[in-house]
Design a protein around this motif. Structure first.
Motif: not given
Length: 213
Positions: A1-14
């Motif tokens: 999830m952390e890697e996905l959030a980083e790629e999408a430019g959003i937070t893990v919480r989002t």
């Protein structure tokens, strides 16, 4: 999830919030590891793009639900026989831009039900460039997309009836010992329909002209 959030430019919480709202599908799990892929990233980018265009999260969730229940484009394009129509591949953002402000869940469902739109992974495919361009032109002229789709449904009914009439005439009266076929005479059928519609529009325009006094 952390890697996905980083790629999408959003937070893990989002990401977690979107997953809880059903805006993105669950990850593939292997034991205690949750795997996200390009499909999830594409969905997150679509959500971001639609939010930028003024869509709400509730509206995006409804659009996503309509996509999930749409027919696969392979089914729509799997009709027998040749077609002169050229399909158009669109992202959800491109579809929203074509019909700015009018891509509601209701209109999307109507277009999917008509068979104008099909789904292919994260993309949408319109079955006909000519119909897509015509619909977009009418909407740009101020006609609501809902009215355009309802008109399309009624045109479809009349077109089916005209096609049935033409096929019946050819198959009933064409000499059996010739190579005459419905496909061979397709241009003739199109010419007749186009000419009759043109004449019908002439009559309607004439009827609407004010009479001189």
């Amino acid at each position: 999830m952390e890697e996905l959030a980083e790629e999408a430019g959003i937070t893990v919480r989002t990401v977690r919030f979107y997953r809880e709202r059903g805006l993105i599908p669950p990850p593939r799990r292997e034991g205690r590891i949750a795997w996200y892929d390009e499909h999830h990233l594409a969905r997150l980018r679509t959500i971001a793009a639609l939010l930028e265009r003024g869509h709400t999260l509730n509206g995006i969730a409804e659009l996503a639900d309509a996509f999930e229940h749409g027919r696969d484009v392979a089914e729509l394009l799997g009709m027998e026989g040749p077609s002169e129509e050229v399909p158009v591949r669109l992202t959800p953002e491109e579809l929203a831009d074509r019909f700015a402000g009018d891509v509601t869940p209701e209109n999307l469902s109507a277009a999917l039900d008509l068979g104008y739109l099909g789904t292919d992974g994260d993309d949408i495919v319109h079955i006909s460039r000519r119909l897509l361009d015509a619909s977009a032109t009418l909407v740009r002229q101020g006609i609501p997309l809902a009215a355009v789709l309802e008109a399309g449904r009624r045109v479809r009914e009349h077109a089916d009836a005209l096609a049935e009439l033409f096929v019946t005439v050819v198959r009933t009266h064409a000499p059996q010992d010739t190579d005459v076929s419905v496909e061979m005479l397709r241009p003739v059928a199109k010419s007749v329909v186009e000419a009759e519609l043109s004449l019908a529009l002439d009559r309607r325009i004439t009827d609407e002209k004010p009479t001189g006094g």
